[in-house]
Design a protein around this motif. Structure first.
Motif, PDB file in Angstrom:
ATOM      1  N   LEU A  41       4.486  -2.857  -7.222  1.00  0.00           N
ATOM      2  CA  LEU A  41       4.678  -1.753  -7.345  1.00  0.00           C
ATOM      3  C   LEU A  41       3.795  -0.570  -6.484  1.00  0.00           C
ATOM      4  CD1 LEU A  41       4.322  -1.627 -11.429  1.00  0.00           C
ATOM      5  CD2 LEU A  41       6.395  -1.152  -9.956  1.00  0.00           C
ATOM      6  N   ASN A  42       3.336  -1.263  -5.462  1.00  0.00           N
ATOM      7  CA  ASN A  42       2.548  -0.531  -4.521  1.00  0.00           C
ATOM      8  C   ASN A  42       1.416   0.207  -4.864  1.00  0.00           C
ATOM      9  OD1 ASN A  42       3.922  -1.287  -1.979  1.00  0.00           O
ATOM     10  ND2 ASN A  42       5.289   0.053  -2.684  1.00  0.00           N
ATOM     11  N   VAL A  43       0.646  -0.304  -5.967  1.00  0.00           N
ATOM     12  CA  VAL A  43      -0.260   0.396  -6.578  1.00  0.00           C
ATOM     13  C   VAL A  43      -1.655   0.115  -5.864  1.00  0.00           C
ATOM     14  CG1 VAL A  43      -1.707   0.502  -8.686  1.00  0.00           C
ATOM     15  CG2 VAL A  43       0.755   0.725  -8.732  1.00  0.00           C
ATOM     16  N   VAL A  44      -1.729  -1.256  -5.704  1.00  0.00           N
ATOM     17  CA  VAL A  44      -2.941  -1.842  -4.979  1.00  0.00           C
ATOM     18  C   VAL A  44      -2.612  -2.485  -3.547  1.00  0.00           C
ATOM     19  CG1 VAL A  44      -3.843  -2.323  -7.216  1.00  0.00           C
ATOM     20  CG2 VAL A  44      -2.384  -4.033  -6.151  1.00  0.00           C
ATOM     21  N   LYS A  45      -3.643  -2.436  -2.923  1.00  0.00           N
ATOM     22  CA  LYS A  45      -3.600  -3.379  -1.568  1.00  0.00           C
ATOM     23  C   LYS A  45      -4.638  -4.302  -1.518  1.00  0.00           C
ATOM     24  CE  LYS A  45      -5.836   0.244   1.186  1.00  0.00           C
ATOM     25  NZ  LYS A  45      -5.844   1.364   2.065  1.00  0.00           N
ATOM     26  N   THR A  46      -4.407  -5.541  -0.578  1.00  0.00           N
ATOM     27  CA  THR A  46      -5.140  -6.660  -0.560  1.00  0.00           C
ATOM     28  C   THR A  46      -5.883  -6.624   0.823  1.00  0.00           C
ATOM     29  OG1 THR A  46      -3.297  -8.045   0.059  1.00  0.00           O
ATOM     30  CG2 THR A  46      -3.855  -7.529  -2.180  1.00  0.00           C
TER      31      THR A  46
END
Lengths: 98, 98
Positions: free
Chosen positions: A62-67
DNA sequence: TTGACATATGAGTTGTCATTCATATATAAT
DNA sequence: ATTATATATGAATGACAACTCATATGTCAA
């Protein structure tokens, strides 16, 4: 109701659903301040690594977090401020109403 | 995480859950501008009277809406501005991100 | 390359929740 | 009083989603 409005409402539902799970909201709350690797999130929330990893996959999709990968570990943080803002609005609203 | 924080997070989840259903969000969207009776809500959303009534009960129990009885009809409107505000924040956020 | 560790993921289970269907309640009209 | 209309509600159904368990993948160390 116009087709476009229906779509917008449906998208708004999707947005609010992100915040509508206890595990996910705690993850978001944790990531408001700094990045964490998966196991540290699991430890903080006293939840299994698997459960956390499943939710993180959701949040990634959902493109809420990035890694950020570092050796064996994967660090997660919030992708942008929008997610944080809406979370904080809801959170502070609840805090005020006590 | 403190007991109090856990409680606040849990309450925030409950708050966001209000907005996390397509039928409920359309009801709230409808009621942003003015009051409607049950059948008019159902007609507007092209949803059964029963489904609407069940959701309205939920919203009543959560203090989201208030009612005004007039003859055989029951009119519903939003209880206060908080609900409207958070809805509009989410809605406009989605609108911007297009 | 083998073993240990961190993370990801598929399958299956379970619980939650939105809807439908049938019916109850309440009010108004005749 | 009877009937029609508006709303509410209980039970049953079905869909979805969060978790567990087992295992896969990827990375590092020895």
């Amino acid at each position: 109701m116009s087709e476009e409005k229906i779509k917008t409402i449906a998208d708004t539902v999707k947005l609010f659903k992100i915040y509508s799970d206890y595990t996910r909201l705690r993850i978001i709350d944790l990531l408001v301040n700094k990045e964490y690797c998966v196991q540290d999130i699991a430890d903080n929330l006293e939840t299994s690594q698997s459960a956390i990893s499943h939710q993180l996959k959701l949040l990634r999709d959902l493109n809420v977090v990035k890694t950020r990968k570092q050796g064996k570990q994967v660090f997660y943080c919030l992708r942008d401020n929008h997610i944080k803002e809406i979370f904080l609005i809801g959170y502070s609203h609840v805090t005020k109403c006590k």
